[in-house]
Design an enzyme around this catalytic site. Sequence first.
Site, PDB file in Angstrom:
ATOM      1  N   LYS A 144       0.814  -1.219   0.000  1.00  0.00           N
ATOM      2  CA  LYS A 144       0.000   0.000   0.000  1.00  0.00           C
ATOM      3  C   LYS A 144       0.847   1.267   0.000  1.00  0.00           C
ATOM      4  CE  LYS A 144      -4.272  -1.681   2.080  1.00  0.00           C
ATOM      5  NZ  LYS A 144      -5.226  -1.594   3.194  1.00  0.00           N
ATOM      6  N   ASP A 185      -6.511   1.657  11.715  1.00  0.00           N
ATOM      7  CA  ASP A 185      -7.837   1.065  11.882  1.00  0.00           C
ATOM      8  C   ASP A 185      -7.945   0.231  13.155  1.00  0.00           C
ATOM      9  OD1 ASP A 185      -6.285  -1.059  11.273  1.00  0.00           O
ATOM     10  OD2 ASP A 185      -7.405  -1.719   9.505  1.00  0.00           O
ATOM     11  N   CYS A 211     -22.250 -19.281  29.104  1.00  0.00           N
ATOM     12  CA  CYS A 211     -23.295 -20.313  29.056  1.00  0.00           C
ATOM     13  C   CYS A 211     -24.257 -20.049  27.898  1.00  0.00           C
ATOM     14  CB  CYS A 211     -24.033 -20.409  30.390  1.00  0.00           C
ATOM     15  SG  CYS A 211     -25.014 -18.978  30.781  1.00  0.00           S
TER      16      CYS A 211
END
Length: 1021
Positions: free
Chosen positions: A492, A542, A598
Site C-alpha cells: 500500500k 484502523d 453459558c
Amino acid sequence: MSDNMQIDSPSPQEIDEGLYSRQLYVLGKEAMLKMQNANVLIIGLNGLGIEIAKNIALAGVKSLSLYDPKPVSITDLSTQFFLSESEIGQPRDVASREKLAELNSYVPINVVDNIDEETLLKFKCIVSTNISLEEQVKINNITHANNIGYINADIKGLFGQIFVDFGDKFTVIDQTGEEPLSGIVSDIEKNGTVTMLDDNRHGLQDGDYVKFAEVEGMPKLNEGNPHKVEVLGPYAFKIKIDESYGEYVKGGLYTQVKVPKDLSFEPLTKQLAAPEYLISDFAKFDKPAQLHLGFQALHAFQTKHQGELPAPYNEQDATEAFRYAEELATQNPSILGEDKLDEKYLKELFYQARGDIPGVVAFYGGLIAQEVLKNCSSKFTPIKQWLYFDSLESLPSETEYPRNEENNKPIGSRYDGQIAVFGKAFQEKIANLKVFLVGSGAIGCEMLKNWAMMGLGSGPEGKIFITDNDSIEKSNLNRQFLFRPKDVGKNKSDVAALAVQQMNPDLKGKIDSKLDKVGPETEDIFDDKFWTQLNIVVNALDNVEARTYVDRRCVFYKKPLLESGTLGTKGNTQVVIPNLTESYSSSQDPPEKSIPLCTLRSFPNKIDHTIAWAKSLFQGYFAESPESVNLYLSQPNYVEQTLKQNPDIKGTLENISKYLNNRPYTFEDCIKWARQEFETKFNHDIQQLLYNFPPDAKTSTGAPFWSGPKRAPKPLEFDINNKDHLDFIIGGANLLAFIYGLKEPNATVDDFKKVLEQVIIEPFQPKSGVEIAATDAEAEEQANNLSGSIDDEQIRKIAASLPEPSTLAGYRLTPIEFEKDDDTNHHIEFITAASNCRALNYGIEIADAHKTKFIAGKIIPAIATTTALVTGLVCLELYKVVDGKDDIEQYKNGFINLALPFIGFSEPIKSPEGKYNNKKFDQIWDRFELNGDITLQELLDHFEKEEGLTISMLSYGVSLLYASFFPPKKVKDRLGLKLTSLIKEVSKKEVPSHVKNLIFEICCDDEEGEDVEVPYICVKL
C-alpha cells in the site's frame, strides 16, 4: 449530444461483493441496487466537482456524466487532483474523464456537450458547482418540476455553501441506517405496557414502530403488524391493544420496524427568500444567515464584473461586495431578523473568494457525494436545505503571516488557491514540513491526495514519511482511491506514494515509504533521530492498539498528533497538541459487551450467538487442534509442560489423540468425519442438553427453565437436500483435507451424496453425570474445578495412547488462519453453515454468508464519502498546528454522522494539571529530564536536593530497580551502579544500542513526607 452516454444500458448486474463488500455493510443491498439504476450528472469540474465525482464513481452508480467545457488553467491544479500541467487549455470535463473512468469499471463516465432541458431530464440527480445563481435557478426549476434531485455547492476559501432540493415528495426508506433494535419481552399488560427482560434497555424513541413474535397467549400480536411505540422509560414502552389481543402468558420478542418517511423540499427561488438551515457548528449559530447573504452578494459582484470574483484581500472589491450584501439584507429583512450584517466576517468571505483549499474541498466533497447517494438510494436523511460552513480558525496569525493584496496575490503557481487565503510565506512553511503518516489505507490515501494538493512536504526541507505493512486487496479498491485493480497484491505505502507523486510532481523524491509496522518491535527503525525531526504525526489507522502506541510516542517526543476514524457514515477527528490538550489515550471507548459463556455454549437466542459459536468451532477444529498436535510432535516433554499451564489438559490431549489416531487418509474419510461431527454437534449434543434439562424442567423457584432468553432447542435430522446441512459437510471436509495435506478432488454434490449414504451413524445414548452450566456462575465454577481436579491416572492413560513423536518424525499438520475475504477457501461457507444449523436447532432466524462474514470477520463498515470528509477536517486542523496556535479554543474535534445528517464540533479537553511541593506540572506532557548515564545514588540525591522528593521506588519497564524496603546490602550494592548497568543486572538484558532515552517510573514522598504522584523520569544517554 455526444453519442457515448450509455444512459439506457441494460438493468444493473449483480452487486460485486468482492469490490463493494465494506460499503454494502453501510448501505445494504436494496440501496446499492437502486444506486446501480441511477444516472448522475455533475456540472463544474473544479476541485470540488472532481472530489464529488470521485466519491460517486467509487460508490457505484449506473453512470456518471460530466459537463464543464471551461479550459483547464494553472489555478485548477490547487485542488483538481486528476489534472496536470500538460492538460492546461483542454476542456476540464474531457481532461478529467479518463482518470475518473479508472476508478470503477462498473461506472461508465460520459461527457455531455450541453445542459439543455432534454439532457437534464435523463438524470436521477444533478450536482452543480461554480455556476451563476441565474443558471442554478434555471436548472432547479427543471429538476424540481420533474422530481430530479438537485444539489448546488460552492466553496470560497475557508467558506462553503450547499443547497439541496429533492422535490415536493421524497421518500426516505431508512432515516438512520442503524440496525433495527430488538429484545426479549418479560411481560405485556392489558393496557399495552411492554416490559423488558432482565433490565435490558429497549433503546426505542416515541413514534418508533415495533412488531412482535413468539408471544404466548396473544396470537394476534404475532401477526407481524407494526405497532407505534410510546416510551414509558428505559425498560418499558406502551403500544395500543384491546381485549381482542388476549392475555399474555409468557415469552415474546420485539423488533423495530423501519417506517418510510416522506420529506418535502422547496425550490431554490423560495429558499433564497426563506432559507431552512442545517447547523454545522453550534458555536456559530448566527453565521448561516450572514453567509446566505454573503454568497448571494458574490453572485451580484460576478454579474457586474463579467464573472470575476473579488481579488484576494482587495479592499475596494470587498467593500463593493459588502454593499451588495447590505442591499440584499434591506430587500429581505427576515433573513437576519434582529441581527446586523457582520462586516468583518463577510469581508473575510470576500477577501478569500478566489481561494481554493484542499481540506474544505475534501470535507464538502464527501458531504455532497453522500447527499447524491441519498437521492439515488432513498437511504439516510438528506440535508434540509442549506448547509453553510467556515473554518476561519485555520487562518494563521496576522503578526507572523500578514494577509494583504501583495502577500496573497497569485504567482502563477499550482498553489495559488491556497496562497489566496494564507499568503506566500505560510505556503512556504507548509512546503517545508516533515510529516509522518501512519497507515496508507482509506484515510491514508485521501490524506496524501489532500497533502499533494496543499504542496505539503514539497519544499527543500520538506518530507513525507509513510508506513504501512499491509498489501492491497480487491475490497480496498472501493474506497482507497489511489489503488487500481492492477495494484492488488502490491504494498500500500509504495503504490500510494507513486500515485500522489503523479498528482503533484513537486513531491518527487519527497516521500519515504516504509513497510514497517509501528510498534515496540520497530523502535530501532523509528528511533530517536526519526521522531525528533518530525513536525507533525498523522494517524490513518484502523485499530486502537496501534493508535495508542503512536499516541504514546507522540507524547514522549512532544509531537502534535492528528487522529481520525470512521465507522460507516460516522466519523470523528481529534487533535492532540503538546502541553495543551489531553492525548488520544486519555479517553477510551467502553469495552465491547461479550457474550456470556453459558449463552454461547448452550443457550443462544440471537444469530450473533450462533455465529460466535461457529467461529469458535472453526478455530477449534482447524487452527487450535492442529497447533496442539504440532506442539506435541515438536516439543520434548510437551505433556509435562502443558500440565503446568493448561487446566484443560485432558481436553487438549483427547483432541491430539483424535487428530493423530483417527487421521484421515482419503478425502472420503474427511467427508465421513464431517458427517459424524454434524451428528454430534446438532443432534447428540442437543439431545444431551434436553436430557439434562427436559422441555418441562423447572428452576429452583418453580419457574419454567426454558423461558426468557433460554430457548428450548430441537435436534436436527441430517437432510442432504438442506443447503446448510450440506455446506457444513462440504466446508468441513475440504478444511480437514487441507490441514492434513490431502489432495482435494473437485468433488461434486453427487460424490458427497455417495459417500454420505455409506456413513453409519450410532444412535444417541444419553450420558449420566454430564455437567452443563445453566448460568455464568456455574460455568465459572466448572472452569475453576477443572483446574483443581486433574486426574493423573486418566491423563496418563490418554498420554499413553498417543503415538510416539519419533514414529511421526517430520509429520506436521497445517493449521488454518481465518481469512474472511476469500470466497473460495470454505472458511465463511463452513462458519455460515455451522451457525445456521445451530440457529435451526434453536429456532433462530438464519443469516446469509454476507451477514455472517460481517459478524465473524468483525468487519468495519466503510464508505469513501465519510473518509474524504474526515480527512478534510484533519487538514483544516493541520493548518492550525503549522501556525503553532496555543489557544485551545481555536482547535476543534469533529463528530459527524452523514446518515442523520449531524455535524458537531467541540474544543479539545485540556491536559490535566498535577502538583507537588507547590510546583505545578502537566500530567500528560511533563517529565523530569536528566542527562548522562549517572549512578543510582546520584539520581536519588538529585531528586532529594533539586525537587524535594524522596524516592521510595524506582522501576524500568517491569523491573524494580530500587525500593526503600530492599535489604540494606542489596541497596548498598546497587547505589554505586550506573543506570545502564543496574538495568542489565536486574533485567538480565543489555539496553539496546538504538535506545537513547531511559524511562523510569517512580514512587516518592514530598517535603511533608506525603506520597505524591509525579511525572516519569527521562534520562538522556
